[in-house]
Design an enzyme around this catalytic site. Sequence first.
Site, PDB file in Angstrom:
ATOM      1  N   GLY A   1       0.514 -19.700  19.182  1.00 17.03           N
ATOM      2  CA  GLY A   1      -0.291 -20.712  20.235  1.00 17.03           C
ATOM      3  C   GLY A   1      -0.282 -20.232  21.512  1.00 17.03           C
TER       4      GLY A   1
ATOM      5  N   TYR B   1      -1.600  -3.593  -6.625  1.00 15.69           N
ATOM      6  CA  TYR B   1      -1.304  -4.340  -5.321  1.00 15.69           C
ATOM      7  C   TYR B   1      -2.274  -4.384  -4.262  1.00 15.69           C
ATOM      8  CZ  TYR B   1       1.470  -7.494  -2.579  1.00 15.69           C
ATOM      9  OH  TYR B   1       1.960  -8.476  -1.794  1.00 15.69           O
TER      10      TYR B   1
ATOM     11  N   LYS C   1      -9.581  -1.972   1.784  1.00 19.14           N
ATOM     12  CA  LYS C   1      -9.432  -0.759   2.834  1.00 19.14           C
ATOM     13  C   LYS C   1     -10.356   0.480   2.405  1.00 19.14           C
ATOM     14  CE  LYS C   1      -6.288  -3.471   4.720  1.00 19.14           C
ATOM     15  NZ  LYS C   1      -6.250  -3.677   6.326  1.00 19.14           N
TER      16      LYS C   1
ATOM     17  N   SER D   1      -1.092  -3.294  10.445  1.00 23.79           N
ATOM     18  CA  SER D   1      -0.819  -4.388   9.208  1.00 23.79           C
ATOM     19  C   SER D   1       0.591  -5.002   9.710  1.00 23.79           C
ATOM     20  CB  SER D   1      -0.399  -3.263   8.015  1.00 23.79           C
ATOM     21  OG  SER D   1      -1.724  -2.314   7.840  1.00 23.79           O
ATOM     22  N   ALA D   2       0.479  -6.412   9.243  1.00 23.99           N
ATOM     23  CA  ALA D   2       1.391  -7.248   9.458  1.00 23.99           C
ATOM     24  C   ALA D   2       1.940  -7.504  11.019  1.00 23.99           C
ATOM     25  CB  ALA D   2       2.691  -6.876   8.638  1.00 23.99           C
ATOM     26  N   CYS D   3       0.818  -7.144  11.989  1.00 22.53           N
ATOM     27  CA  CYS D   3       1.239  -7.425  13.376  1.00 22.53           C
ATOM     28  C   CYS D   3       0.579  -8.467  13.954  1.00 22.53           C
ATOM     29  CB  CYS D   3       1.178  -6.024  14.305  1.00 22.53           C
ATOM     30  SG  CYS D   3       2.298  -4.775  13.785  1.00 22.53           S
TER      31      CYS D   3
ATOM     32  N   HIS E   1     -10.267  -2.028  11.673  1.00 20.05           N
ATOM     33  CA  HIS E   1      -9.537  -2.790  11.328  1.00 20.05           C
ATOM     34  C   HIS E   1      -8.993  -3.978  12.178  1.00 20.05           C
ATOM     35  CE1 HIS E   1      -4.730  -2.988   9.584  1.00 20.05           C
ATOM     36  NE2 HIS E   1      -5.504  -3.984   9.045  1.00 20.05           N
TER      37      HIS E   1
ATOM     38  N   LYS F   1      -2.787 -10.320  13.230  1.00 23.47           N
ATOM     39  CA  LYS F   1      -4.219 -10.556  13.304  1.00 23.47           C
ATOM     40  C   LYS F   1      -4.652 -11.667  12.593  1.00 23.47           C
ATOM     41  CE  LYS F   1      -5.291  -6.693  11.089  1.00 23.47           C
ATOM     42  NZ  LYS F   1      -3.922  -6.141  10.976  1.00 23.47           N
TER      43      LYS F   1
ATOM     44  N   ARG G   1       0.812  -1.127  -0.033  1.00 22.64           N
ATOM     45  CA  ARG G   1      -0.083   0.186  -0.160  1.00 22.64           C
ATOM     46  C   ARG G   1       0.759   1.082   0.166  1.00 22.64           C
ATOM     47  NH1 ARG G   1      -1.875   0.893   4.335  1.00 22.64           N
ATOM     48  NH2 ARG G   1      -1.198  -0.913   5.642  1.00 22.64           N
TER      49      ARG G   1
ATOM     50  N   ASN H   1       6.400  -8.364   2.333  1.00 26.04           N
ATOM     51  CA  ASN H   1       4.879  -8.112   2.319  1.00 26.04           C
ATOM     52  C   ASN H   1       4.147  -9.072   1.056  1.00 26.04           C
ATOM     53  OD1 ASN H   1       2.494  -6.948   3.100  1.00 26.04           O
ATOM     54  ND2 ASN H   1       2.378  -5.640   1.048  1.00 26.04           N
TER      55      ASN H   1
ATOM     56  N   ARG I   1       2.066 -12.146  -0.189  1.00 32.44           N
ATOM     57  CA  ARG I   1       0.661 -12.501   0.331  1.00 32.44           C
ATOM     58  C   ARG I   1       0.058 -13.738  -0.261  1.00 32.44           C
ATOM     59  NH1 ARG I   1      -1.546  -8.682   4.571  1.00 32.44           N
ATOM     60  NH2 ARG I   1      -0.003  -7.177   4.578  1.00 32.44           N
TER      61      ARG I   1
ATOM     62  N   ARG J   1       3.449  -3.818  17.633  1.00 34.00           N
ATOM     63  CA  ARG J   1       4.695  -4.480  17.915  1.00 34.00           C
ATOM     64  C   ARG J   1       5.744  -3.464  18.749  1.00 34.00           C
ATOM     65  NH1 ARG J   1       6.962  -8.296  13.919  1.00 34.00           N
ATOM     66  NH2 ARG J   1       5.357  -8.713  12.535  1.00 34.00           N
TER      67      ARG J   1
ATOM     68  N   ASP K   1      -9.481  -9.545   9.298  1.00 36.38           N
ATOM     69  CA  ASP K   1      -8.541  -8.233   8.956  1.00 36.38           C
ATOM     70  C   ASP K   1      -9.699  -6.855   9.306  1.00 36.38           C
ATOM     71  OD1 ASP K   1      -6.451  -6.690   7.838  1.00 36.38           O
ATOM     72  OD2 ASP K   1      -7.713  -6.047   6.210  1.00 36.38           O
TER      73      ASP K   1
ATOM     74  N   ASN L   1      -2.555 -14.302  12.388  1.00 40.27           N
ATOM     75  CA  ASN L   1      -2.344 -15.601  13.186  1.00 40.27           C
ATOM     76  C   ASN L   1      -2.936 -15.643  14.314  1.00 40.27           C
ATOM     77  OD1 ASN L   1       0.604 -16.903  12.536  1.00 40.27           O
ATOM     78  ND2 ASN L   1       0.623 -14.685  11.678  1.00 40.27           N
TER      79      ASN L   1
HETATM   80  P1  GTP Z   1      -2.314  -7.311   7.708  1.00 41.82           P
HETATM   81  O1  GTP Z   1      -2.803  -8.640   6.826  1.00 41.82           O
HETATM   82  O2  GTP Z   1      -1.323  -6.575   6.939  1.00 41.82           O
HETATM   83  O3  GTP Z   1      -3.516  -6.341   8.296  1.00 41.82           O
HETATM   84  O4  GTP Z   1      -1.699  -7.954   9.146  1.00 41.82           O
HETATM   85  P2  GTP Z   1      -1.716  -9.199  10.208  1.00 41.82           P
HETATM   86  O5  GTP Z   1      -2.222  -8.331  11.396  1.00 41.82           O
HETATM   87  O6  GTP Z   1      -2.971 -10.029   9.858  1.00 41.82           O
HETATM   88  O7  GTP Z   1      -0.467  -9.581  10.312  1.00 41.82           O
HETATM   89  P3  GTP Z   1      -0.149 -11.161  10.317  1.00 41.82           P
HETATM   90  O8  GTP Z   1      -0.677 -12.218  11.360  1.00 41.82           O
HETATM   91  O9  GTP Z   1      -0.082 -12.015   8.920  1.00 41.82           O
HETATM   92  O10 GTP Z   1       1.311 -11.106  10.905  1.00 41.82           O
HETATM   93  C1  GTP Z   1       2.483 -10.647  10.321  1.00 41.82           C
HETATM   94  C2  GTP Z   1       3.568 -11.341  10.733  1.00 41.82           C
HETATM   95  O11 GTP Z   1       3.829 -11.250  12.271  1.00 41.82           O
HETATM   96  C3  GTP Z   1       4.042 -12.709  10.330  1.00 41.82           C
HETATM   97  O12 GTP Z   1       5.238 -12.937   9.934  1.00 41.82           O
HETATM   98  C4  GTP Z   1       3.748 -13.477  11.580  1.00 41.82           C
HETATM   99  O13 GTP Z   1       4.671 -14.580  11.577  1.00 41.82           O
HETATM  100  C5  GTP Z   1       4.030 -12.458  12.832  1.00 41.82           C
HETATM  101  N1  GTP Z   1       3.314 -12.853  14.079  1.00 41.82           N
HETATM  102  C6  GTP Z   1       2.094 -13.146  14.080  1.00 41.82           C
HETATM  103  N2  GTP Z   1       2.051 -13.357  15.365  1.00 41.82           N
HETATM  104  C7  GTP Z   1       2.997 -13.450  15.994  1.00 41.82           C
HETATM  105  C8  GTP Z   1       3.558 -13.835  17.444  1.00 41.82           C
HETATM  106  O14 GTP Z   1       2.654 -14.043  18.271  1.00 41.82           O
HETATM  107  N3  GTP Z   1       4.655 -13.747  17.994  1.00 41.82           N
HETATM  108  C9  GTP Z   1       5.608 -13.059  16.990  1.00 41.82           C
HETATM  109  N4  GTP Z   1       7.019 -13.366  17.171  1.00 41.82           N
HETATM  110  N5  GTP Z   1       5.426 -12.991  15.380  1.00 41.82           N
HETATM  111  C10 GTP Z   1       4.107 -13.154  15.328  1.00 41.82           C
HETATM  112  C1  SPV Z   2      -2.762  -4.407   5.532  1.00 45.13           C
HETATM  113  O1  SPV Z   2      -1.709  -3.608   4.976  1.00 45.13           O
HETATM  114  O2  SPV Z   2      -3.104  -4.069   6.626  1.00 45.13           O
HETATM  115  C2  SPV Z   2      -3.321  -5.316   4.822  1.00 45.13           C
HETATM  116  C3  SPV Z   2      -3.038  -5.414   3.399  1.00 45.13           C
HETATM  117  O3  SPV Z   2      -4.519  -5.953   5.267  1.00 45.13           O
HETATM  118  S1  SPV Z   2      -3.472  -4.597   2.034  1.00 45.13           S
HETATM  119  O4  SPV Z   2      -4.947  -5.141   1.652  1.00 45.13           O
HETATM  120  O5  SPV Z   2      -2.641  -4.512   1.044  1.00 45.13           O
HETATM  121  O6  SPV Z   2      -3.861  -3.231   2.583  1.00 45.13           O
HETATM  122 MN    MN Z   3      -4.865  -5.330   7.273  1.00 43.95          MN
END
Ligand code: GTP
Ligand code: SPV
Ligand code: MN
Length: 639
Positions: free
Chosen positions: A547, A253, A262, A304-306, A282, A308, A103, A421, A423, A454, A329, A310
């Site tokens: 887990g 993308y 979004k 994002s990528a923190c 979000h 969710k 993004r 990033n 996916r 984070r 998401d 997981n």
């Molecule tokens: P968006 O789709 O961008 O909104 O992101 P998201 O919040 O769904 O993030 P996602 O769960 O895909 O996690 C992104 C990264 O964080 C991955 O590389 C995971 O492996 C890592 N991650 C997720 N949960 C944990 C955790 O509990 N501990 C650690 N150390 N890393 C984690």
């Molecule tokens: C985010 O960045 O929070 C995502 C991926 O979920 S995207 O759909 O590219 O915005």
């Molecule tokens: Mn997102």
Amino acid sequence: MLLKGVQLLRNGLVAPPKSYNFRLVCRALSVQYGDGKALTPAVRDYVDKCVNLCQPERVHICDGTQAESKLLQSLMLKQGTIQPLPKYDNCWLARTNPADVARVESKTFICTERKEQTVPVTAKGTPGTLGNWISEKDLQAAIGERFPGCMKGRTMYVIPFSMGPVGSPLSKIGIEITDSPYVVESMKIMTRAGTPVLQVLEKGDGQFVKCLHSVGNPANGVHAHKSWPCDPERTIILHKPAENEIVSYGSGYGGNSLLGKKCFALRIGSTIAKREGWLAEHMLILGITNPQGKKIYVAAAFPSACGKTNLAMMTPTLPGYKVECVGDDIAWMKFDSQGVLRAINPENGFFGVAPGTSTETNPIAMNTIFKNTVFTNVAGTSDGGVYWEGMNEAQIKDVTVTDWLGKLWSKESGKPAAHPNSRFCTPASQCPIIDPAWEDSAGVPISAILFGGRRPTGVPLVYEARDWEHGVFIGAAMRSEATAAAEHKAKEIMHDPFAMRPFFGYNFGDYLAHWLSMEKRGQLPKIFHVNWFRKSAEGKFLWPGFGDNSRVLDWVFRRVQGENCYEESPIGRLPSKDALNVAGLKGNIDLKQLFELPKEFWQQEVNEIEQYFETQVGDHLPRPVAKQLAELKKRVANM
Ligand code: GTP
Ligand code: SPV
Ligand code: MN
């Protein structure tokens, strides 16, 4: 303003000249696929305006069928956009132009009459970081410079889609117009797309969100990368909440181009939610059942990528617990007539971060994604599979790996095989732990809301807000390390209030006031802050995460049930001694370090938040939030 045969009218982003006549265009233009007659007059009118502006050769009205997918897949194969992954069932790998991988927040704008409807007035000389405003005039100019004739010689796809189950009272409909077959196929996974949506439009109030997208015209020579057309230098993503309208140019993308996600569900969605008295957030949504068989639902906002995806699919390590996934998401949440906060996931698929996903960290995702999935910017293997950092390396023992750039890869190169990033885009219905109520049009009742990010230092594993107002403050004060999901420098700790900084559809101060106003609407969920990412002095994660986060959910669950398992601290409620269930936790976990509250850190944190509110939110900051900050400051001073 008159733009080469196209007049852009004030009450809509895209409008034809007054003399324009739909039937004329229809005759001149071949509807290559689909049934033009299935469109409602308003949709036809919108398509018509877009045709007039973009001047495609053909129109394809998407029906959402598998036959259509087959057709588009073979087209994309021919164009080199995707390649098959014969190791799996109906899976594909797309490699983008390396300049189009995430993004672009700096090129994302909201257009309102007055600037402060979009963003707070910042302190003198301080650039705003809570969204970008664009004037009507500049927006029209931006469209005029990019769109006229941008689809010449090519096909325009019309995608009718529903955010939320088709026909459900909480759902909203959109029409995305695009010149990218990749976007069509991705939207068919991420949303409910196709003819049934048109039938609902026909029967209902006929309202839809207008979404126009183009990758730009390859004939202009701006696309170095033949198989992934885009125009990165001129990429722009525009929203006009007053007209429920989105216009996106230049990027193929993710959130830049899959406009239901979004742009619609969060930016336009939050403005609709404000008007109608609900929340578009979000957030993931999960159901958790405890060993006694009692079930609650939890929503969680992490940037994002923190984490969710997981958390939403977690396999609990605590015996007797079960987690089920409603969404990973986005959550639309509304109080029902009984005063219960109910949430739906408006999406139909997961667009999840690939790196870090493995049978150890997220086995459920691994059991979801190897059929009917489009992978983007992951590495490919010579046996027709995929690979990314963090996946089991045994996968690549006897094969060669081609990285996301299409080059032969070896671990020794020191470069990542997959883009950070990269996916997977996969149907939610394939998730083995999809919640039985995930498509329930009434939504699921939310008992707790988690905020998190984070935070390598200072922020404990979990703490609970003292009340709703304090919880809203915690959301407003959220910060997190930047990730590869957008164009920011990685590792920098950024403010990301409510994990919504890139997604606010209106002034953040008004957003806070809207959250505060929920207090009088019904029974409020408890609010918590979590941090899986605290590190030791040696830079190692102090908490195993994944887990084992079920141990934190267990405490949350017990707090929701009213168990007295907490103690007060200056920042909020912490688990009381021995209240966090760590039985069976592998390795030496330093709980003292995980929960430590260094006074100096929190003094700095409070100052930073104060500075942020002052310079970024200014007079728009609701008084109760300022009061919460002042109280925290006092408590921290007495630590
Ligand atoms: P968006 O789709 O961008 O909104 O992101 P998201 O919040 O769904 O993030 P996602 O769960 O895909 O996690 C992104 C990264 O964080 C991955 O590389 C995971 O492996 C890592 N991650 C997720 N949960 C944990 C955790 O509990 N501990 C650690 N150390 N890393 C984690
Ligand atoms: C985010 O960045 O929070 C995502 C991926 O979920 S995207 O759909 O590219 O915005
Ligand atoms: Mn997102």
